[in-house]
Scaffold this motif. Structure first.
Motif, mmCIF file in Angstrom:
data_model
loop_
_atom_site.group_PDB
_atom_site.id
_atom_site.type_symbol
_atom_site.label_atom_id
_atom_site.label_comp_id
_atom_site.label_asym_id
_atom_site.label_seq_id
_atom_site.Cartn_x
_atom_site.Cartn_y
_atom_site.Cartn_z
ATOM 1 N N ARG A 3 -2.037 -13.964 -3.608
ATOM 2 C CA ARG A 3 -1.518 -12.874 -3.090
ATOM 3 C C ARG A 3 -0.777 -11.926 -4.305
ATOM 4 N NH1 ARG A 3 2.915 -14.152 0.192
ATOM 5 N NH2 ARG A 3 3.657 -12.072 -0.218
ATOM 6 N N PHE A 4 -0.877 -10.824 -4.311
ATOM 7 C CA PHE A 4 -0.210 -9.783 -5.130
ATOM 8 C C PHE A 4 1.417 -10.417 -5.314
ATOM 9 C CE2 PHE A 4 2.536 -6.056 -6.067
ATOM 10 C CZ PHE A 4 1.723 -5.642 -7.170
ATOM 11 N N SER A 5 1.741 -10.227 -6.655
ATOM 12 C CA SER A 5 3.064 -10.651 -6.956
ATOM 13 C C SER A 5 4.015 -9.337 -7.510
ATOM 14 C CB SER A 5 2.981 -11.796 -7.816
ATOM 15 O OG SER A 5 4.268 -11.888 -8.460
ATOM 16 N N GLY A 6 4.878 -8.894 -6.453
ATOM 17 C CA GLY A 6 5.581 -7.854 -7.106
ATOM 18 C C GLY A 6 6.563 -8.308 -8.191
ATOM 19 N N THR A 7 6.815 -9.659 -8.122
ATOM 20 C CA THR A 7 7.747 -10.239 -9.227
ATOM 21 C C THR A 7 7.234 -10.171 -10.550
ATOM 22 O OG1 THR A 7 8.828 -11.699 -7.554
ATOM 23 C CG2 THR A 7 8.932 -12.247 -9.999
ATOM 24 N N GLN A 8 5.910 -10.594 -10.586
ATOM 25 C CA GLN A 8 5.079 -10.437 -11.689
ATOM 26 C C GLN A 8 5.200 -9.168 -12.207
ATOM 27 O OE1 GLN A 8 3.990 -12.923 -13.692
ATOM 28 N NE2 GLN A 8 4.934 -14.458 -12.453
ATOM 29 N N LEU A 9 4.810 -8.043 -11.464
ATOM 30 C CA LEU A 9 4.772 -6.427 -11.705
ATOM 31 C C LEU A 9 6.012 -6.225 -12.213
ATOM 32 C CD1 LEU A 9 3.539 -3.966 -11.907
ATOM 33 C CD2 LEU A 9 4.187 -3.830 -9.717
ATOM 34 N N ARG A 10 7.179 -6.395 -11.818
ATOM 35 C CA ARG A 10 8.409 -6.046 -12.161
ATOM 36 C C ARG A 10 8.521 -6.819 -13.635
ATOM 37 N NH1 ARG A 10 13.153 -3.930 -11.267
ATOM 38 N NH2 ARG A 10 15.128 -5.061 -11.733
ATOM 39 N N VAL A 31 7.345 6.774 -6.729
ATOM 40 C CA VAL A 31 8.236 5.685 -7.393
ATOM 41 C C VAL A 31 8.810 4.822 -6.059
ATOM 42 C CG1 VAL A 31 10.777 5.442 -8.097
ATOM 43 C CG2 VAL A 31 9.068 7.089 -9.148
ATOM 44 N N GLU A 32 8.697 5.242 -5.010
ATOM 45 C CA GLU A 32 8.969 4.359 -3.723
ATOM 46 C C GLU A 32 7.915 3.172 -3.524
ATOM 47 O OE1 GLU A 32 9.115 7.662 -3.742
ATOM 48 O OE2 GLU A 32 11.269 7.987 -3.543
ATOM 49 N N SER A 33 6.686 3.617 -3.604
ATOM 50 C CA SER A 33 5.621 2.787 -3.820
ATOM 51 C C SER A 33 5.854 1.513 -4.522
ATOM 52 C CB SER A 33 4.409 3.257 -3.840
ATOM 53 O OG SER A 33 4.125 4.354 -2.609
ATOM 54 N N ILE A 34 5.990 1.988 -5.992
ATOM 55 C CA ILE A 34 6.339 0.958 -6.991
ATOM 56 C C ILE A 34 7.582 0.109 -6.726
ATOM 57 C CG2 ILE A 34 6.964 0.676 -9.428
ATOM 58 C CD1 ILE A 34 4.036 1.990 -8.796
ATOM 59 N N ARG A 35 8.432 0.433 -6.214
ATOM 60 C CA ARG A 35 9.602 -0.378 -5.602
ATOM 61 C C ARG A 35 9.401 -1.008 -4.653
ATOM 62 N NH1 ARG A 35 13.789 4.505 -6.958
ATOM 63 N NH2 ARG A 35 13.914 4.184 -9.101
ATOM 64 N N GLY A 36 8.478 -0.683 -3.737
ATOM 65 C CA GLY A 36 8.101 -1.326 -2.483
ATOM 66 C C GLY A 36 7.275 -2.629 -3.083
ATOM 67 N N TYR A 37 6.165 -2.292 -3.799
ATOM 68 C CA TYR A 37 5.442 -3.244 -4.262
ATOM 69 C C TYR A 37 6.253 -4.518 -4.938
ATOM 70 C CZ TYR A 37 1.657 0.434 -4.254
ATOM 71 O OH TYR A 37 1.121 1.591 -3.974
ATOM 72 N N GLU A 38 7.118 -3.845 -5.948
ATOM 73 C CA GLU A 38 7.840 -5.006 -6.624
ATOM 74 C C GLU A 38 8.806 -5.840 -5.653
ATOM 75 O OE1 GLU A 38 8.130 -2.700 -10.804
ATOM 76 O OE2 GLU A 38 10.083 -2.637 -9.521
ATOM 77 N N ASP A 43 2.097 -4.100 0.265
ATOM 78 C CA ASP A 43 1.049 -4.609 -0.491
ATOM 79 C C ASP A 43 0.026 -3.584 -1.091
ATOM 80 O OD1 ASP A 43 1.560 -7.363 -0.436
ATOM 81 O OD2 ASP A 43 0.492 -7.579 1.545
ATOM 82 N N PRO A 44 -0.093 -3.304 -2.471
ATOM 83 C CA PRO A 44 -0.983 -2.368 -2.703
ATOM 84 C C PRO A 44 -2.315 -2.481 -2.496
ATOM 85 C CG PRO A 44 -0.269 -3.767 -4.687
ATOM 86 C CD PRO A 44 0.367 -4.037 -3.450
ATOM 87 N N PRO A 45 -3.142 -1.377 -2.409
ATOM 88 C CA PRO A 45 -4.457 -1.303 -2.162
ATOM 89 C C PRO A 45 -5.144 -1.944 -3.459
ATOM 90 C CG PRO A 45 -3.693 0.796 -1.835
ATOM 91 C CD PRO A 45 -2.531 0.053 -2.247
ATOM 92 N N ALA A 46 -6.471 -2.523 -3.263
ATOM 93 C CA ALA A 46 -7.155 -3.214 -4.604
ATOM 94 C C ALA A 46 -7.458 -2.172 -5.515
ATOM 95 C CB ALA A 46 -8.479 -3.798 -3.942
ATOM 96 N N ALA A 47 -7.508 -0.919 -5.331
ATOM 97 C CA ALA A 47 -7.721 0.017 -6.491
ATOM 98 C C ALA A 47 -6.565 0.296 -7.380
ATOM 99 C CB ALA A 47 -8.177 1.169 -5.708
ATOM 100 N N VAL A 48 -5.416 0.042 -6.615
ATOM 101 C CA VAL A 48 -4.153 0.380 -6.942
ATOM 102 C C VAL A 48 -3.703 -0.986 -7.797
ATOM 103 C CG1 VAL A 48 -1.670 0.804 -6.579
ATOM 104 C CG2 VAL A 48 -3.339 2.058 -5.367
#
Length: 71
Positions: A3-10, A31-38, A43-48
Motif C-alpha cells: 500500500r502507499f505509505s504517507g509516512t514514507q512520503l512525508r 496542499v490539502e491532498s498532500i497532507r491527506g496522502y501523508e 490514497d493517491p491515484p496511481a498516476a499521482v
C-alpha cells in the motif's frame, strides 16, 4: 499487495527540505491532498504516486509503499 505509505512520503519530503506547498505545486495537487496522502486519509491515484515519487527521488513501486503491517 503493498500500500502507499504517507509516512514514507512525508519522511522523504522533509529530508529534502520541501514544504508541502512546494510538493503540491510540483505534482499538480492541492496542499490539502498532500497532507491527506501523508496522514493516510487519502490514497493517491496511481498516476499521482509516480509524480510524488519523482518529486522526492523515490521509485514509485518501492520507496513510497508500505509493506504488510507498516503504515
Amino acid at each position: 499487495m503493498q500500500r502507499f505509505s504517507g509516512t514514507q512520503l512525508r519522511t522523504r519530503r522533509l529530508a529534502l527540505g520541501l514544504r508541502a506547498e512546494h510538493l503540491a505545486v510540483a505534482v499538480g495537487r492541492s496542499v490539502e491532498s498532500i497532507r491527506g496522502y501523508e496522514a493516510g486519509r487519502i490514497d493517491p491515484p496511481a498516476a499521482v504516486v509516480g509524480r510524488l515519487a519523482a518529486a522526492v527521488g523515490a521509485h514509485p513501486g518501492d520507496a513510497l509503499r508500505a509493506g504488510p503491517g507498516r503504515p
